[in-house]
Motif scaffolding. Structure first.
Motif, mmCIF file in Angstrom:
data_model
loop_
_atom_site.group_PDB
_atom_site.id
_atom_site.type_symbol
_atom_site.label_atom_id
_atom_site.label_comp_id
_atom_site.label_asym_id
_atom_site.label_seq_id
_atom_site.Cartn_x
_atom_site.Cartn_y
_atom_site.Cartn_z
ATOM 1 N N PHE A 45 0.802 -1.218 0.000
ATOM 2 C CA PHE A 45 0.000 0.000 0.000
ATOM 3 C C PHE A 45 0.838 1.274 0.000
ATOM 4 N N TRP A 46 2.078 1.204 0.514
ATOM 5 C CA TRP A 46 2.957 2.369 0.538
ATOM 6 C C TRP A 46 4.292 2.018 -0.132
ATOM 7 N N PRO A 47 4.276 1.744 -1.436
ATOM 8 C CA PRO A 47 5.499 1.272 -2.094
ATOM 9 C C PRO A 47 6.575 2.333 -2.238
ATOM 10 N N ALA A 48 6.188 3.594 -2.299
ATOM 11 C CA ALA A 48 7.178 4.655 -2.527
ATOM 12 C C ALA A 48 6.911 5.851 -1.626
ATOM 13 N N GLY A 49 6.467 5.611 -0.415
ATOM 14 C CA GLY A 49 6.241 6.692 0.531
ATOM 15 C C GLY A 49 4.883 7.343 0.428
ATOM 16 N N SER A 50 4.042 6.925 -0.531
ATOM 17 C CA SER A 50 2.695 7.465 -0.659
ATOM 18 C C SER A 50 1.724 6.311 -0.867
ATOM 19 N N ILE A 51 0.490 6.511 -0.430
ATOM 20 C CA ILE A 51 -0.475 5.421 -0.465
ATOM 21 C C ILE A 51 -0.922 5.129 -1.898
ATOM 22 N N ASP A 52 -1.040 3.867 -2.216
ATOM 23 C CA ASP A 52 -1.507 3.404 -3.529
ATOM 24 C C ASP A 52 -2.961 2.975 -3.368
ATOM 25 N N MET A 53 -3.887 3.860 -3.742
ATOM 26 C CA MET A 53 -5.299 3.589 -3.524
ATOM 27 C C MET A 53 -5.805 2.428 -4.376
ATOM 28 N N SER A 54 -5.208 2.227 -5.553
ATOM 29 C CA SER A 54 -5.623 1.099 -6.393
ATOM 30 C C SER A 54 -5.330 -0.225 -5.691
ATOM 31 N N ALA A 55 -4.138 -0.308 -5.085
ATOM 32 C CA ALA A 55 -3.769 -1.530 -4.361
ATOM 33 C C ALA A 55 -4.671 -1.737 -3.149
ATOM 34 N N VAL A 56 -4.983 -0.652 -2.427
ATOM 35 C CA VAL A 56 -5.873 -0.759 -1.274
ATOM 36 C C VAL A 56 -7.249 -1.250 -1.707
ATOM 37 N N GLY A 57 -7.751 -0.679 -2.808
ATOM 38 C CA GLY A 57 -9.067 -1.079 -3.301
ATOM 39 C C GLY A 57 -9.103 -2.536 -3.723
ATOM 40 N N LEU A 58 -8.057 -2.993 -4.406
ATOM 41 C CA LEU A 58 -8.003 -4.404 -4.822
ATOM 42 C C LEU A 58 -7.957 -5.331 -3.617
ATOM 43 N N ALA A 59 -7.201 -4.948 -2.583
ATOM 44 C CA ALA A 59 -7.107 -5.792 -1.392
ATOM 45 C C ALA A 59 -8.443 -5.875 -0.667
ATOM 46 N N ILE A 60 -9.117 -4.747 -0.511
ATOM 47 C CA ILE A 60 -10.419 -4.752 0.161
ATOM 48 C C ILE A 60 -11.436 -5.576 -0.632
ATOM 49 N N ALA A 61 -11.452 -5.348 -1.954
ATOM 50 C CA ALA A 61 -12.372 -6.123 -2.798
ATOM 51 C C ALA A 61 -12.066 -7.613 -2.717
ATOM 52 N N GLY A 62 -10.792 -7.957 -2.672
ATOM 53 C CA GLY A 62 -10.405 -9.359 -2.575
ATOM 54 C C GLY A 62 -10.852 -9.981 -1.267
ATOM 55 N N TRP A 63 -10.693 -9.239 -0.169
ATOM 56 C CA TRP A 63 -11.109 -9.768 1.135
ATOM 57 C C TRP A 63 -12.614 -9.998 1.162
ATOM 58 N N VAL A 64 -13.366 -9.036 0.636
ATOM 59 C CA VAL A 64 -14.828 -9.174 0.612
ATOM 60 C C VAL A 64 -15.237 -10.362 -0.251
ATOM 61 N N ALA A 65 -14.558 -10.540 -1.396
ATOM 62 C CA ALA A 65 -14.880 -11.661 -2.283
ATOM 63 C C ALA A 65 -14.639 -13.004 -1.591
ATOM 64 N N LEU A 66 -13.563 -13.092 -0.807
ATOM 65 C CA LEU A 66 -13.303 -14.319 -0.053
ATOM 66 C C LEU A 66 -14.320 -14.504 1.066
#
Length: 429
Positions: free
Chosen positions: A383-404
Motif C-alpha cells: 500500500f505504501w510502495p514509494a512513501g505514498s499510499i496506492d489507492m488502487s492496491a488498497v481497493g483491490l485488497a479490500i475487494a479481494g477480502w470481501v470476495a473471499l
C-alpha cells in the motif's frame, strides 16, 4: 452400507499424485479436498480418525496439510505409503515453481512487477482472510483473546517466533483444564457411512508404537539430512550458500509452528533481512507465485532457494537456482516425514487423550497473531510502495477480502482476477 474395499498401493499412488496436482487454496483448501475425497467420497478414513490425525499435525512445526497426507498414507500402506503421499503432495509444485521462478528471474523485475501488480494486493487479502478465518474458529474462549494480541506485539518487537510459540504453549498448559473443557463441547461429528479405517478399526501392525522403531526413524532422518549436507559441502564447500540454506531451512522446519502463513515471517526475516538472498519485493512476488501453484504454500521456499542460487551464482544462474530450490525443499520437508513416522504411532496409541487440547488451542491462537503480523508487513509494502499510499492496491485488497468472505471467489480465481485487473490498471496509468 458396507465399508469400501481397501485400495491397492497403485490406486492410492495415483490419487496422491492427483492431489499434488489439484491442491490449490492453501492449507485450509487442501485439508478440505482431502476431507471431501478421503472421508466423504471414498471413505478411506473416518471423520474422527481424520480429525485426530489433523490435530497432531496442527501441533507440529511445518506444513500441516502435507503432514496430514503423509500420516494418512502411512496409516493405509505403511512407510512407503507415507513417503508416496507426502512426496507427491510436493513434487508437482516443485517442478512448476522452478519453471515459474526461472521465468520471473529472466524477464526482469520491472516486467514482473507489472504482471504481479494486481496479485500482490490479492496476497494481502488472502493472508488477512486466513487470520480472520482461523481466528473465528479458535478464539471462541475469552481466555485466548489475549494470545494473538501478545503474539502480534512480540513479533512487531522482533522477538523470536519460537519463543512466542513456547510462551503460548505454556499459557495453554497452565490453563489446560479450562481450555480443554471448551474443546470437549464440540458438536457431534458427521457420519458418511462405514469407513475403511473406521473409529473402531484396530491400529494396523505397522502403526504400533515401538521404542526401537522410533530410534530407527530418528537415526535415518539424521543420516539423510547429514548425508545431503555433506554431499553439498563436498561439491560447493561448507561455507557455500547452499549449505547455509540447508541449515536455515532445517531450522525453519523445526522451529516454526502453525503452517505456511506462520512460517513466512521467520523465512522472510532470515532470507531477506539476515542472509540477503533476495529482496523484500522478490519475497512478496514469490509468495504470489506460490499462491497460484498447487501444493502447500510453504513451497514458496522453493522460490526463495531458486532466487538465492540465481542471485548468488550469476555465471550459472539457472543451474544454481534449480539446485537452490531442491535444497530448500528437501531440508524443509525432511523433518515433516520424521515427525510423522516417529510420532504417529504414539498418536494412534493415545487417540482418547485430550490433555494437549489447551496448549494446542493457545498455539493456534498465537498463529493468528503471527498471520496478522505477516499481513501487516505485506500491507505496508504493497500500500505504501514509494512513501505514498496506492489507492488502487488498497481497493483491490479490500475487494479481494470481501470476495473471499462472501464466497464469491476462491483463492486461485481471486488471484487471476486481481492480476488481470491490476495489469489493466498498470497499463492505463
Amino acid at each position: 452400507m458396507n465399508a469400501p474395499d481397501a485400495p491397492t498401493f497403485g490406486v492410492a499412488l495415483r490419487w496422491w499424485f492427483k492431489l499434488g496436482c489439484i491442491s490449490f487454496g492453501g492449507p485450509a483448501g487442501q485439508i478440505a479436498i482431502m476431507h471431501r475425497e478421503l472421508v466423504e467420497t471414498r471413505r478411506w478414513i473416518s471423520e474422527k480418525r481424520f480429525l485426530h490425525a489433523l490435530n497432531y499435525c496442527m501441533l507440529l512445526p511445518g506444513p500441516e496439510a502435507q503432514q496430514l497426507a503423509t500420516y494418512i498414507g502411512w496409516l493405509m500402506h505403511g512407510v512407503r505409503g507415507g513417503i508416496a503421499a507426502g512426496a507427491l503432495f510436493v513434487l508437482p509444485s516443485l517442478v512448476v515453481l522452478i519453471g515459474l521462478s526461472w521465468a520471473y528471474m529472466s524477464v526482469g523485475a520491472t516486467l514482473a512487477a507489472d504482471a504481479l501488480y494486481g496479485i500482490r494486493p490479492a496476497v494481502v487479502a488472502i493472508v488477512a482472510f486466513a487470520a480472520w478465518r482461523i481466528g473465528a474458529k479458535v478464539l471462541r474462549q475469552r481466555l485466548l483473546w489475549i494470545v494473538p494480541v501478545a503474539a502480534f506485539a512480540a513479533l512487531y518487537l522482533q522477538l523470536p517466533f519460537p519463543a512466542v510459540i513456547a510462551a503460548a504453549a505454556l499459557y495453554g498448559w497452565l490453563l489446560r483444564r479450562r481450555l480443554a473443557s471448551g474443546a470437549a463441547h464440540a458438536s457431534k461429528l458427521a457420519s458418511y457411512g462405514p469407513a475403511l479405517i473406521d473409529d473402531d478399526t484396530p491400529t494396523p501392525s505397522h502403526a504400533h508404537f515401538s521404542t526401537s522403531r522410533l530410534l530407527v526413524v530418528l537415526g535415518i532422518g539424521v543420516l539423510l539430512g547429514g548425508t545431503a549436507y555433506a554431499l553439498i559441502a563436498a561439491a560447493y564447500g561448507f561455507d557455500s550458500r547452499f549449505n547455509a540454506m540447508g541449515a536455515f531451512f532445517t531450522k525453519a522446519a523445526l522451529m516454526t509452528f502453525g503452517g505456511a502463513y506462520a512460517v513466512m515471517p521467520y523465512v522472510f526475516q532470515g532470507a531477506v533481512a539476515t542472509h540477503g538472498w533476495l529482496s523484500a519485493a522478490q519475497m512478496m512476488d514469490g509468495l504470489a507465485l506460490g499462491e497460484t501453484t498447487p501444493g502447500p504454500l510453504i513451497m514458496v521456499v522453493a522460490f526463495v532457494g531458486f532466487a538465492a542460487g540465481w542471485n548468488g551464482t550469476p555465471e550459472a544462474a539457472l543451474m544454481a537456482g534449480a539446485i537452490g530450490a531442491m535444497v530448500a525443499t528437501f531440508f524443509t520437508f525432511l523433518p515433516s516425514f520424521v515427525f510423522i513416522f516417529a510420532g504417529a504411532p504414539w498418536v494412534e496409541r493415545s487417540r482418547e487423550n485430550f490433555r494437549l487440547a489447551g496448549p494446542m488451542s493457545a498455539i493456534t491462537a498465537a498463529v493468528v497473531g503471527a498471520i496478522l503480523s505477516l499481513a501487516a508487513f505485506f500491507a505496508v509494502h504493497v500500500f505504501w510502495p514509494a512513501g505514498s499510499i496506492d489507492m488502487s492496491a488498497v481497493g483491490l485488497a479490500i475487494a479481494g477480502w470481501v470476495a473471499l468472505w462472501r464466497g464469491w471467489l476462491g483463492m486461485v480465481p481471486l488471484i487471476f482476477a486481481s492480476g488481470v485487473i491490476g495489469a489493466a490498471v498498470r497499463f492505463v496509468f
